[in-house]
Write an enzyme that holds these catalytic residues in place. Structure first.
Site, PDB file in Angstrom:
ATOM      1  CG  HIS A  58      -0.488   0.270   2.516  1.00 50.16           C
ATOM      2  ND1 HIS A  58      -0.208  -0.710   3.443  1.00 50.16           N
ATOM      3  CD2 HIS A  58      -0.215   1.444   3.142  1.00 50.16           C
ATOM      4  CE1 HIS A  58       0.206  -0.165   4.568  1.00 50.16           C
ATOM      5  NE2 HIS A  58       0.217   1.146   4.413  1.00 50.16           N
ATOM      6  CB  SER A 106       2.638   1.893   6.469  1.00 56.77           C
ATOM      7  OG  SER A 106       1.390   1.883   7.094  1.00 56.77           O
ATOM      8  CG  ASP A 134       0.362  -4.103   2.835  1.00 59.25           C
ATOM      9  OD1 ASP A 134       0.899  -3.602   1.823  1.00 59.25           O
ATOM     10  OD2 ASP A 134      -0.404  -3.477   3.581  1.00 59.25           O
TER      11      ASP A 134
END
Length: 718
Positions: free
Chosen positions: A80, A653, A216
Site C-alpha cells: 500500500h 507502514s 502487503d
C-alpha cells in the site's frame, strides 16, 4: 538540563511500562539493560548511531517507511506504500495493480511516481538553543516568523552539501528542536509488487482487522549517478549501494519473541488537553468520517469501475477508506472509554501539583488556562475550515492556488519565501504538477468540488468568504443549478488539466496570472489577498501556541518524572524505535486472538470475488501443502501475518520488524481495530500491530511469483 531530565525519566520508567513508547534513537543507550532483558542481542548503542547498522538500513519514503535488503539498493516496503507508483504505471490494458509486476532485470524496472524519494537519515542534531536564541521576547506572528527564519537558516546550511534534504523537527510542542539530515535519492524505481489479490487481500473489509492474510509488500530500488551521488532519473544511473542492509530471516519469530521496529511514525496526540480530546472525538472525527465516506461515494458514482478515471482515483479511494474506518474506530472506542474523564483528571492532578509549590506556580501557574484559551480560539471557525480544508482533495483549485502563490513568492529573496516555495522545493513542486495527469479526471474533480461548495454555501453568513462567493456565483441562498453550470463552464474552459500548460505556469509572472482568462487561475488571483490575510491570522495563533505548549509539556515532563511515568515525545514523522513482543490479545470477552495466521486461512476466506480472490495458482499451492522452505511445525503451515505489542502508528507502514539480532522478520502494515485509538494512548491489553511474516513474503516470492532474481540478491538467513 531538559535532555538529562528526559533520560532520567525514561530510564526510571521504561521497565514498568510494558511496551509503550516511540523512542528517539538517542534515548536508547539509557535503556540498554532493560532492552537486553527484553531480548535485544545487539548493542543498544548501535541503534542510536544512525550511520551504523541497523539504523542506516532503515529509510523513509516520505509518508511510509522502507528498508534496504540488498547491497544494490533494493528496498522493501508495503504494497500500500508503493500503491501510487503501481497505479501510476497501470493502464486498463496493462493493469499492474490487478496482475502484479516483476522486473527480471534492472532495465525492466519502472520509474516510480514523479517526486518519489528515498531518504536515508544520516544525522539528528539538537538545535534547540540555536532555534530559540534571541526570540525570548517575541510573541505571536513575530515569534512564528522568527522560529521559521532560524529553521530555514539551519536547513540552508545543512543542504549546502548537494544531495541532502534537511528539516528541523519540533519535539514536545516546541520544547526541543532537532535538525535531521537525510541523503535524498531522487531516482526511485518500482521493482516488484504482487497482484492486488495478494498485496491487498481482504481489502477495506479486512483493514484494521484480525485475523489477516495480507501479503502487503512491494520492492523499490534506489538509483544514483555513476559517481554515487543522488541524481534525477536517467538510464545512465546505477543502483545505490547502501552502507548496510538487513538480512531477511527465513526462521521468523515465535509467540513471545522479542521484536523491535524502526520507522517514521506520523502523528500521535498523547499529551493533548481534555478540550482538544473532546473536540476531536465529538466533532472533528465525525465530520471527517462523513466527508471521506461521501467522497468515496462520489468517485464511485462518477467513475465506473475499470475505467481509466477509476484507476486514477484508486489510490485516493484507498486512503479515504483507510481513514474513514480509522475515524469510525476512534469514535466508537472513545464512546466506550473513560478517555475524556481521564484527561480531565490528569489535568486536575497536574494543576494540583503545580499549586503545591511556589516556584512551580510562578513557572506554570497560568499555562493551562492560556493554552485552553488559545485552543478555543483555533476552533472558532472549524465548521468552515474543515470544508475549505477538504478542498485539498480536489485538483484544479489547489493547483491554481499553488501556482499563483509560487509566482508571488518568486518575487522575494529565497530565504524570505514561504517553506514549500523555496528553490530547494522546486523539483518536488514540479513533480507534484507532473503526476496530476495520472490522478485527475475533470468529471470526478468537478463532482467533489460541487459537493463541498454546497456544504459551504449553507454556512452562516458570518462564516462566508466574499471573494469565494463571488468567483462561484454563490448568493445568499444557494442556487444549485446555477452553481453546477458555473462549474461546468470552469472545467470546460480551464487548460490546467494539460501537463505542458501547468508546467509553463511555473515560470510565469504575477502580471501573467492577473491577465489570464483561465477560470481557476482567476479564482486563485481573486482569493489571494484573503488567503494571505487568513494565513497571517493562523500564524499569529500558531506563534502564541508555540510559546505556551512547550511550557505545558515542560510541566508534564517534570510531573511524570516524579511519578516514574514514561516520557517520550509524540510522533512527528521523525525516526523512532519501538520494542515489544509477539503476542495475541483478547478483543472481547470470551475471544482470544492467537498471534499467527496461516496459509490455510486464505483458503477459508476465499470467495473468488474481490477482495477475497487469491490467485488460482496460490490456492492450488496451498491445497497441495506446498510449504517448501518456510514450513513451521508448530503451525503445521506457513505463517502469513503476526501480531506484536509494538507501539506504532501511521507512517510506520513498511517499517522493518526486527528480531534481537536486527534481522528482518516482518513488515509492519497495520494495527488491530482496538488499537486505532492508540494515537491518543497506549493500552498494553489491546494495542497490537500487524506484520506480514517474512516467511510468507519469501514464500510468495519463491513459489507464487518466481522472483528468483530478487531472492538471489538478498541475504536470507535460514
Amino acid at each position: 538540563m531538559k535532555k538529562w531530565l528526559l533520560t532520567v525519566a525514561v530510564a526510571a520508567s521504561f521497565g514498568a511500562q510494558a511496551d509503550e513508547g516511540m523512542w528517539q534513537p538517542y534515548q536508547l543507550p539509557a535503556l540498554a539493560d532493560e532492552l537486553k532483558a527484553k531480548g535485544l542481542e545487539i548493542d543498544a548503542k548501535s541503534i542510536s548511531k544512525l550511520t551504523e547498522f541497523p539504523m542506516n538500513a532503515v529509510i523513509s519514503l516520505g509518508g511510509c517507511t522502507a528498508s534496504f535488503v540488498s547491497p544494490k539498493g533494493l528496498a522493501v516496503t508495503n504494497h500500500h506504500c508503493a500503491y501510487g507508483s503501481i497505479q501510476y504505471n497501470s493502464t486498463p490494458e496493462k493493469n499492474l495493480l490487478k496482475d502484479g509486476f516483476l522486473a527480471k532485470s534492472y532495465g525492466e524496472e519502472l520509474q516510480a511516481t514523479p517526486g518519489s524519494r528515498i531518504y536515508v537519515t544520516e544525522a539528528v542534531i539538537n538545535v534547540t538553543d540555536k532555534v530559540k536564541k534571541g526570540l525570548e521576547s517575541k510573541v505571536g506572528n513575530d515569534f512564528y516568523q522568527g522560529i521559521e527564519h532560524k529553521e530555514k537558516s539551519l536547513v540552508a546550511e545543512c543542504e549546502a552539501e548537494d544531495g541532502y534534504r534537511c528539516q528541523v523537527y519540533s519535539f514536545h510542542g516546541g520544547l526541543e528542536y532537532y535538525l535531521v539530515k537525510q541523503l535524498e535519492i531522487r531516482d526511485v524505481r518500482l521493482v516488484y509488487n504482487p497482484a492486488a489479490s495478494v498485496g491487498k487481500y481482504g481489502g477495506d473489509i479486512d483493514n484494521w482487522m484480525w485475523p489477516r492474510h495480507t501479503g502487503d509488500f512491494s520492492f523499490y530500488r534506489g538509483y544514483v549517478s555513476k559517481q554515487g551521488k543522488p541524481a534525477d532519473f536517467s538510464k545512465d544511473n546505477v543502483p545505490y549501494e547502501p552502507k548496510s542492509f538487513l538480512k531477511v530471516s527465513a526462521k521468523g519469530v515465535s509467540d513471545g519473541d522479542f521484536v523491535m521496529v524502526a520507522g517514521y511514525p506520523g502523528r500521535t496526540n498523547r499529551y493533548r488537553t481534555a478540550n482538544e480530546v473532546e473536540n476531536q472525538f465529538e466533532w472533528a472525527y465525525p465530520e471527517g468520517k462523513m466527508l471521506r465516506e461521501r467522497f468515496i461515494e462520489i468517485i464511485k458514482e462518477t467513475a465506473p469501475e475499470g475505467s481509466d478515471e477509476r484507476i486514477k482515483y484508486e489510490s485516493l479511494i484507498a486512503g479515504l477508506a483507510n481513514y474513514a474506518k480509522n475515524f469510525t474506530s476512534m469514535i466508537e472506542f472513545y464512546g466506550k472509554s473513560t478517555m475524556l474523564d481521564d484527561r480531565k483528571g490528569r489535568e486536575s492532578e497536574l494543576a494540583n501539583w503545580i499549586s503545591k509549590d511556589s516556584k512551580r506556580q510562578q513557572q506554570y501557574g497560568k499555562t493551562l488556562a492560556e493554552l485552553d484559551k488559545l485552543i478555543a480560539e483555533g476552533q472558532e471557525h472549524q465548521a468552515r475550515d474543515i470544508i475549505l480544508g477538504y478542498i485539498r482533495y480536489t485538483t484544479m483549485v489547489p493547483t491554481a492556488r499553488k501556482l499563483y502563490r509560487l509566482a508571488n513568492e518568486k518575487q522575494l529573496d529565497d530565504m524570505a519565501r514561504e517553506p514549500g516555495y523555496q528553490e530547494r522545493d522546486m523539483i518536488r513542486f514540479k513533480s507534484s504538477m507532473e503526476r496530476i495527469d495520472r490522478r485527475y479526471a475533470a468529471s470526478v474533480d468537478k463532482a467533489v468540488l460541487f459537493d463541498l461548495l454546497k456544504r459551504y454555501a449553507v454556512l452562516p453568513g458570518s462564516e462566508r468568504i466574499s471573494a469565494l462567493d463571488k468567483v462561484f456565483g454563490i448568493g445568499k441562498n444557494l442556487d444549485e443549478k446555477k452553481l453546477s453550470k458555473t462549474l461546468d463552464k470552469m472545467y470546460a474552459k480551464t487548460t490546467l488539466g494539460d501537463m505542458d500548460t501547468r508546467l509553463a505556469w511555473l515560470d510565469k509572472s504575477v502580471a501573467d496570472f492577473k491577465a489570464s482568462n483561465d477560470p481557476f487561475i482567476k479564482f486563485a488571483v481573486a482569493m489571494y489577498d484573503t488567503d494571505m490575510k487568513e494565513e497571517k491570522k493562523d500564524k499569529e495563533l500558531a506563534g502564541k501556541l508555540m510559546k505556551v505548549r512547550p511550557q505545558y509539556m515542560d510541566a508534564i515532563i517534570a510531573y511524570n518524572t516524579e511519578l516514574g511515568k514514561p516520557v517520550y515525545a509524540d510522533a512527528n514523522s521523525s525516526l523512532r524505535v519501538s520494542v515489544g513482543h509477539v503476542k495475541g490479545y483478547s478483543p472481547q470477552d470470551g475471544l482470544q486472538a492467537v498471534p499467527f495466521t496461516r496459509l490455510e486461512g486464505i483458503l477459508a476466506k476465499d470467495t473468488g470475488a474481490n477482495p477475497f480472490d487469491a490467485p488460482s495458482k496460490q490456492l492450488e499451492l496451498i491445497k497441495q501443502k506446498q510449504y517448501g522452505d518456510f514450513y513451521v511445525k508448530s503451525l503445521d503451515s506457513v505463517p502469513v501475518n503476526f501480531l506484536s505489542t509494538l507501539d506504532t502508528t501511521g507512517g510506520n507502514s513498511g517499517s522493518p520488524t526486527l528480531n534481537g539480532r536486527a534481522e528482518l522478520v516482518g513488515l509492519l502494515f497495520d494495527g488491530v481495530y482496538e488499537s486505532i485509538i492508540g494515537d491518543w494512548g497506549y493500552d498494553p491489553e489491546t494495542n497490537r500491530s500487524i506484520q506480514i511474516d517474512s516467511r510468507y513474503m519469501l514464500w510468495v516470492m519463491k513459489y507464487l511469483d518466481n522472483a528468483d532474481n530478487l531472492l538471489a540478491e538478498m541475504e536470507i538467513v535460514h
